[in-house]
Motif scaffolding. Sequence first.
Motif, PDB file in Angstrom:
ATOM      1  N   TYR A 272       0.591  -1.475   0.157  1.00 26.26           N
ATOM      2  CA  TYR A 272      -0.459  -0.034   0.060  1.00 26.26           C
ATOM      3  C   TYR A 272       1.288   1.464  -0.110  1.00 26.26           C
ATOM      4  CZ  TYR A 272      -4.114   3.256   1.367  1.00 26.26           C
ATOM      5  OH  TYR A 272      -4.411   4.515   1.588  1.00 26.26           O
ATOM      6  N   ALA A 273       1.831   1.358   0.782  1.00 24.36           N
ATOM      7  CA  ALA A 273       2.919   2.611   0.771  1.00 24.36           C
ATOM      8  C   ALA A 273       3.981   2.960  -0.301  1.00 24.36           C
ATOM      9  CB  ALA A 273       3.387   2.394   1.962  1.00 24.36           C
ATOM     10  N   THR A 274       4.118   1.532  -1.323  1.00 22.05           N
ATOM     11  CA  THR A 274       4.860   1.433  -1.914  1.00 22.05           C
ATOM     12  C   THR A 274       4.244   2.034  -3.729  1.00 22.05           C
ATOM     13  OG1 THR A 274       4.852  -0.481  -2.394  1.00 22.05           O
ATOM     14  CG2 THR A 274       6.932   0.446  -1.052  1.00 22.05           C
ATOM     15  N   MET A 332      -5.046   9.221   7.712  1.00 22.66           N
ATOM     16  CA  MET A 332      -4.585   9.993   8.659  1.00 22.66           C
ATOM     17  C   MET A 332      -2.712   9.179   7.599  1.00 22.66           C
ATOM     18  SD  MET A 332      -3.246   8.109  11.620  1.00 22.66           S
ATOM     19  CE  MET A 332      -2.053   8.807  12.485  1.00 22.66           C
ATOM     20  N   ALA A 333      -2.811   8.197   6.801  1.00 24.39           N
ATOM     21  CA  ALA A 333      -2.064   7.431   6.579  1.00 24.39           C
ATOM     22  C   ALA A 333      -1.474   8.350   4.820  1.00 24.39           C
ATOM     23  CB  ALA A 333      -1.962   6.491   6.148  1.00 24.39           C
ATOM     24  N   PHE A 338       5.731  10.040   8.304  1.00 24.20           N
ATOM     25  CA  PHE A 338       5.539  10.180   9.950  1.00 24.20           C
ATOM     26  C   PHE A 338       3.865   9.343  10.079  1.00 24.20           C
ATOM     27  CE2 PHE A 338       9.321  12.601   9.659  1.00 24.20           C
ATOM     28  CZ  PHE A 338       9.781  12.584  10.047  1.00 24.20           C
ATOM     29  N   ALA A 339       3.008  10.591   9.625  1.00 21.65           N
ATOM     30  CA  ALA A 339       1.731   9.929   9.440  1.00 21.65           C
ATOM     31  C   ALA A 339       1.303   8.366   9.526  1.00 21.65           C
ATOM     32  CB  ALA A 339       0.239  10.502   8.673  1.00 21.65           C
ATOM     33  N   LEU A 340       2.160   7.666   8.240  1.00 23.23           N
ATOM     34  CA  LEU A 340       1.874   5.972   7.652  1.00 23.23           C
ATOM     35  C   LEU A 340       2.627   5.589   9.761  1.00 23.23           C
ATOM     36  CD1 LEU A 340       1.368   4.521   5.477  1.00 23.23           C
ATOM     37  CD2 LEU A 340       3.740   4.258   5.574  1.00 23.23           C
TER      38      LEU A 340
END
Length: 453
Positions: A272-274, A332-333, A338-340
């Motif tokens: 999800y992040a990448t 929030m992500a 930092f939020a993630l």
Amino acid sequence: MHDSPQVAEAAAARRSGARRAFAASLTGTALEWYDFAVYSAAAALVFGDLFFPSEDPLTGTLLAFSTYAVGYVSRPLGGFVFGRLGDVIGRKKVLIATLVLIGAATFLIGVLPSYDTMGVAAPAILVLLRFAQGVGVGGEWGGAVLLSSEFGDPKRRGFYASAAQVGPPAGNLMANGVLAALGVALTEEQFESWGWRVAFLLSGALVGFGLWIRAKLEETPVFKAMEAEQTRPETPIREVFTTQPRALTAAILCRVAPDVLYAMFTVFVLTYATEELDMSRGSALTAVLVGSSLQVFLIPLAGAVSDRVDRRVLYGVSAVAAGIWPFVFFPMADAGWFALAAGVVVGLAIHSFLYGPQAAFIAEQFSPRLRYTGSSLAYTLAGIIGGAVAPLLFTALLSAYDSWLPLALYIALTVVVTLVGVLLGRDASHAIEEDAQLAVTAPRPDDAPAKSL
């Protein structure tokens, strides 16, 4: 009235044995989960391209997560085979066998040629080795829980049993730490070509260390007492299904939400992040690394807290928090790394207060003579409907709806399932009473050693 020197000596020996068993359970399980977590992270980051090439990156990721699921689907075989053996021949022998199995499978993955070299044989062998990993982990968990908890005071079962629960985040911490270090030290091309293999090959040395620790342990006092009374079950699997169906159902259902939550915040969050948030691989791994490092301390704390409050209530409250948090995390992500990272930390903290008491709660559902089999079956069968399909469903839901909302609703649904399991389960007092009755016949340190099988 003061205890006699013999009683005091026996108590000191039991405390010493409990400390050694706690360490052996933690380290051995951490090493096995290092192997399992290395695969999980590699499936999210590189296996799609190396073993399942496709023009569509999402398709490759789905196929890679399919092999991740194989590690869960194969766990019941390990639970059936090793769970039965653990109640028949003893905890220690089985735990040595499971450590060897998963370590060998992980090492071989590290030397497996990619699809470009071997063609379709490469992903086929990868699936086979992943299957072997799952069999080993399926037989490991129940024994690791009993190894530490059966040496310790039954009234502190939550804390002692949590040793096995620290293994996954500790292993995940080591795995992601190694992968993060390799990601920093190597270029993208070097990491995808050979760098990821280093993390798998390290398992050889780590498994040797784990075997050295476990080989020095004695069998647990509970199993010795069963040997002395000659009450070891002949057909433990059949007995669990026929005499303790409610216990098995409660133990299976209570695991579903924690498994799904863990898959979200340690496995799928990397994808999800990448892919959705355009973060680097190193940033995503670091977020998981921070959350996992805190879990190493939070899980035994949660286990200890569950010894002082009603374990079922703590579990239920934590499950409700697990259902709420994804609705906060995903919005929030979007605010940045930092939020993630903060969202992952909170998610894994909630998981800790489920996972810490979980081992004791599951073990307490079964009578001592069926605990290895019952706990192993519950652990592995729950994995199929929980952690095995979670990354696949997360990926498919995100692809189909292009929104995080279905993912959060899916987690909330699994929380409802887990709450049903908590309501069906029994509290700790029954198991404490059963252990106290069995302890009366347990061999003393100066008795003749139990007959070897």
